[in-house]
Write a protein that holds these residues in place. Sequence first.
Motif, PDB file in Angstrom:
ATOM      1  N   GLY A  98      48.111   8.015 -21.969  1.00 53.18           N
ATOM      2  CA  GLY A  98      48.800   7.016 -21.166  1.00 53.18           C
ATOM      3  C   GLY A  98      48.664   5.605 -21.691  1.00 53.18           C
ATOM      4  N   LEU A  99      48.248   5.461 -22.942  1.00 57.29           N
ATOM      5  CA  LEU A  99      48.084   4.134 -23.514  1.00 57.29           C
ATOM      6  C   LEU A  99      49.423   3.582 -24.003  1.00 57.29           C
ATOM      7  CD1 LEU A  99      44.885   4.658 -25.707  1.00 57.29           C
ATOM      8  CD2 LEU A  99      45.023   3.794 -23.365  1.00 57.29           C
ATOM      9  N   ASN A 100      49.548   2.250 -23.993  1.00 56.82           N
ATOM     10  CA  ASN A 100      50.722   1.635 -24.606  1.00 56.82           C
ATOM     11  C   ASN A 100      50.529   1.644 -26.126  1.00 56.82           C
ATOM     12  OD1 ASN A 100      49.107  -0.612 -25.378  1.00 56.82           O
ATOM     13  ND2 ASN A 100      49.553  -1.656 -23.463  1.00 56.82           N
ATOM     14  N   GLU A 101      51.525   1.183 -26.857  1.00 54.41           N
ATOM     15  CA  GLU A 101      51.465   1.263 -28.322  1.00 54.41           C
ATOM     16  C   GLU A 101      50.284   0.482 -28.913  1.00 54.41           C
ATOM     17  OE1 GLU A 101      53.365   3.279 -30.323  1.00 54.41           O
ATOM     18  OE2 GLU A 101      54.086   4.022 -28.407  1.00 54.41           O
ATOM     19  N   ALA A 102      50.040  -0.714 -28.399  1.00 60.70           N
ATOM     20  CA  ALA A 102      48.942  -1.531 -28.938  1.00 60.70           C
ATOM     21  C   ALA A 102      47.594  -0.870 -28.678  1.00 60.70           C
ATOM     22  CB  ALA A 102      48.973  -2.929 -28.329  1.00 60.70           C
ATOM     23  N   ASP A 103      47.401  -0.351 -27.469  1.00 57.37           N
ATOM     24  CA  ASP A 103      46.139   0.306 -27.148  1.00 57.37           C
ATOM     25  C   ASP A 103      45.994   1.625 -27.912  1.00 57.37           C
ATOM     26  OD1 ASP A 103      45.280  -1.718 -25.482  1.00 57.37           O
ATOM     27  OD2 ASP A 103      46.017  -0.751 -23.658  1.00 57.37           O
ATOM     28  N   THR A 104      47.112   2.323 -28.115  1.00 59.05           N
ATOM     29  CA  THR A 104      47.082   3.543 -28.926  1.00 59.05           C
ATOM     30  C   THR A 104      46.620   3.202 -30.337  1.00 59.05           C
ATOM     31  OG1 THR A 104      48.811   4.608 -27.623  1.00 59.05           O
ATOM     32  CG2 THR A 104      48.465   5.442 -29.847  1.00 59.05           C
ATOM     33  N   ALA A 105      47.172   2.131 -30.898  1.00 64.33           N
ATOM     34  CA  ALA A 105      46.771   1.703 -32.244  1.00 64.33           C
ATOM     35  C   ALA A 105      45.280   1.372 -32.285  1.00 64.33           C
ATOM     36  CB  ALA A 105      47.594   0.497 -32.688  1.00 64.33           C
ATOM     37  N   ASP A 106      44.790   0.707 -31.245  1.00 60.01           N
ATOM     38  CA  ASP A 106      43.360   0.386 -31.189  1.00 60.01           C
ATOM     39  C   ASP A 106      42.505   1.646 -31.120  1.00 60.01           C
ATOM     40  OD1 ASP A 106      43.913  -2.304 -31.272  1.00 60.01           O
ATOM     41  OD2 ASP A 106      43.617  -2.640 -29.117  1.00 60.01           O
ATOM     42  N   LEU A 133      37.861   5.252 -23.584  1.00 65.91           N
ATOM     43  CA  LEU A 133      37.139   3.983 -23.446  1.00 65.91           C
ATOM     44  C   LEU A 133      38.107   2.845 -23.152  1.00 65.91           C
ATOM     45  CD1 LEU A 133      34.557   4.262 -26.366  1.00 65.91           C
ATOM     46  CD2 LEU A 133      34.078   4.320 -23.913  1.00 65.91           C
ATOM     47  N   ILE A 134      39.220   2.816 -23.861  1.00 67.57           N
ATOM     48  CA  ILE A 134      40.221   1.766 -23.644  1.00 67.57           C
ATOM     49  C   ILE A 134      40.833   1.917 -22.255  1.00 67.57           C
ATOM     50  CG2 ILE A 134      42.494   0.942 -24.394  1.00 67.57           C
ATOM     51  CD1 ILE A 134      41.533   1.626 -27.298  1.00 67.57           C
ATOM     52  N   SER A 135      41.101   3.148 -21.843  1.00 64.52           N
ATOM     53  CA  SER A 135      41.680   3.398 -20.519  1.00 64.52           C
ATOM     54  C   SER A 135      40.756   2.934 -19.408  1.00 64.52           C
ATOM     55  CB  SER A 135      41.967   4.885 -20.329  1.00 64.52           C
ATOM     56  OG  SER A 135      42.987   5.296 -21.185  1.00 64.52           O
ATOM     57  N   ARG A 136      39.478   3.165 -19.580  1.00 63.24           N
ATOM     58  CA  ARG A 136      38.517   2.753 -18.553  1.00 63.24           C
ATOM     59  C   ARG A 136      38.497   1.244 -18.382  1.00 63.24           C
ATOM     60  NH1 ARG A 136      33.546   6.780 -20.055  1.00 63.24           N
ATOM     61  NH2 ARG A 136      34.307   8.550 -18.862  1.00 63.24           N
ATOM     62  N   ARG A 137      38.744   0.524 -19.487  1.00 64.53           N
ATOM     63  CA  ARG A 137      38.748  -0.934 -19.418  1.00 64.53           C
ATOM     64  C   ARG A 137      40.038  -1.473 -18.818  1.00 64.53           C
ATOM     65  NH1 ARG A 137      37.376  -2.294 -25.399  1.00 64.53           N
ATOM     66  NH2 ARG A 137      37.407  -0.077 -25.625  1.00 64.53           N
ATOM     67  N   GLY A 138      41.129  -0.702 -18.925  1.00 67.09           N
ATOM     68  CA  GLY A 138      42.429  -1.153 -18.434  1.00 67.09           C
ATOM     69  C   GLY A 138      42.575  -0.925 -16.949  1.00 67.09           C
ATOM     70  N   ALA A 139      43.523  -1.602 -16.375  1.00 65.75           N
ATOM     71  CA  ALA A 139      43.773  -1.456 -14.935  1.00 65.75           C
ATOM     72  C   ALA A 139      44.973  -0.547 -14.721  1.00 65.75           C
ATOM     73  CB  ALA A 139      44.044  -2.823 -14.322  1.00 65.75           C
ATOM     74  N   GLY A 140      44.838   0.365 -13.794  1.00 67.96           N
ATOM     75  CA  GLY A 140      45.955   1.207 -13.414  1.00 67.96           C
ATOM     76  C   GLY A 140      46.266   2.343 -14.362  1.00 67.96           C
ATOM     77  N   LEU A 141      45.440   2.571 -15.357  1.00 69.05           N
ATOM     78  CA  LEU A 141      45.700   3.673 -16.275  1.00 69.05           C
ATOM     79  C   LEU A 141      45.085   4.940 -15.735  1.00 69.05           C
ATOM     80  CD1 LEU A 141      45.072   1.852 -19.642  1.00 69.05           C
ATOM     81  CD2 LEU A 141      47.247   2.411 -18.593  1.00 69.05           C
ATOM     82  N   ARG A 142      45.565   6.067 -16.186  1.00 68.32           N
ATOM     83  CA  ARG A 142      45.083   7.359 -15.704  1.00 68.32           C
ATOM     84  C   ARG A 142      44.372   8.084 -16.837  1.00 68.32           C
ATOM     85  NH1 ARG A 142      50.504   9.585 -13.551  1.00 68.32           N
ATOM     86  NH2 ARG A 142      49.349  11.498 -13.762  1.00 68.32           N
ATOM     87  N   LEU A 196      41.582  13.865 -20.932  1.00 63.41           N
ATOM     88  CA  LEU A 196      40.291  14.535 -20.997  1.00 63.41           C
ATOM     89  C   LEU A 196      40.457  16.037 -21.139  1.00 63.41           C
ATOM     90  CD1 LEU A 196      38.246  12.744 -18.237  1.00 63.41           C
ATOM     91  CD2 LEU A 196      37.991  12.543 -20.692  1.00 63.41           C
ATOM     92  N   PRO A 197      39.616  16.660 -21.937  1.00 61.90           N
ATOM     93  CA  PRO A 197      39.623  18.119 -21.954  1.00 61.90           C
ATOM     94  C   PRO A 197      39.101  18.628 -20.619  1.00 61.90           C
ATOM     95  CG  PRO A 197      37.823  17.272 -23.275  1.00 61.90           C
ATOM     96  CD  PRO A 197      38.618  16.086 -22.809  1.00 61.90           C
ATOM     97  N   GLU A 198      39.347  19.903 -20.341  1.00 62.60           N
ATOM     98  CA  GLU A 198      38.873  20.458 -19.090  1.00 62.60           C
ATOM     99  C   GLU A 198      37.370  20.248 -18.968  1.00 62.60           C
ATOM    100  OE1 GLU A 198      39.272  22.984 -22.414  1.00 62.60           O
ATOM    101  OE2 GLU A 198      40.897  22.268 -21.221  1.00 62.60           O
ATOM    102  N   GLY A 199      36.939  20.043 -17.739  1.00 68.34           N
ATOM    103  CA  GLY A 199      35.521  19.815 -17.501  1.00 68.34           C
ATOM    104  C   GLY A 199      35.126  18.370 -17.629  1.00 68.34           C
ATOM    105  N   GLY A 200      36.110  17.458 -17.775  1.00 71.60           N
ATOM    106  CA  GLY A 200      35.813  16.044 -17.896  1.00 71.60           C
ATOM    107  C   GLY A 200      35.354  15.475 -16.564  1.00 71.60           C
ATOM    108  N   PRO A 201      34.919  14.225 -16.561  1.00 68.66           N
ATOM    109  CA  PRO A 201      34.380  13.641 -15.344  1.00 68.66           C
ATOM    110  C   PRO A 201      35.431  13.364 -14.276  1.00 68.66           C
ATOM    111  CG  PRO A 201      34.402  12.028 -17.102  1.00 68.66           C
ATOM    112  CD  PRO A 201      34.799  13.348 -17.703  1.00 68.66           C
ATOM    113  N   PHE A 202      36.712  13.334 -14.606  1.00 72.25           N
ATOM    114  CA  PHE A 202      37.757  13.085 -13.631  1.00 72.25           C
ATOM    115  C   PHE A 202      38.457  14.403 -13.343  1.00 72.25           C
ATOM    116  CE2 PHE A 202      37.449   8.581 -13.804  1.00 72.25           C
ATOM    117  CZ  PHE A 202      37.075   8.287 -15.094  1.00 72.25           C
TER     118      PHE A 202
END
Length: 184
Positions: A41-49, A85-94, A99-105
């Motif tokens: 669910g990252l945008n292009e810039a975050d995907t690149a990062d 890691l980038i998703s956790r820092r962003g707002a509103g991302l899922r 995550l592979p199965e068994g992840g924390p979410f």
Amino acid sequence: MSEPRLPEELLKAAADGDHSAWTGLVGRFGQRMWSVAHACGLNEADTADAVQGAWLRLLENLHSIRDPASVGAWLATAARREALLISRRGAGLRPHLCLPEGGPFDPDPASLILEADEGRLLWQAVSALHEPCRTLLRLVATVPEAGTHQLAVRLGVPTGSVGPTRLRCLNKLRTLISQEETVP
């Protein structure tokens, strides 16, 4: 033309400073890493990062990877972790999307049922395709680290035809799925 190199050979050569080996790794695994990070669910810039971060992790761990033959899976996992890691820092991302199965979410049961149904419908559509599309798409999905040469050998086609064939097959699949979605 030189013989394609195995992933473990590319990794060893990259560790020894061979620039062409890095280029080979990027060519072989870069798109997969982009797909994994973008699927989070990252945008292009975050995907690149995220992808850049995964390459940095590889550089930091070149000499400690336990299974060099599985460097493709290692890179995909690194890209997924960087994306998380980038998703956790962003707002509103899922971030649970990547995550592979068994992840924390844990997604709710309804979304798990919908995802399973979507997967079932996708594989039904793939099964409805003619050869070589059916086999090619199954191989790409189940053995994503397989190189073009390996796919060509498995399919019995010239190496140069794998990319165009994959594109045609994906377009056929896309058309088939969109036709099924419009049927009442």
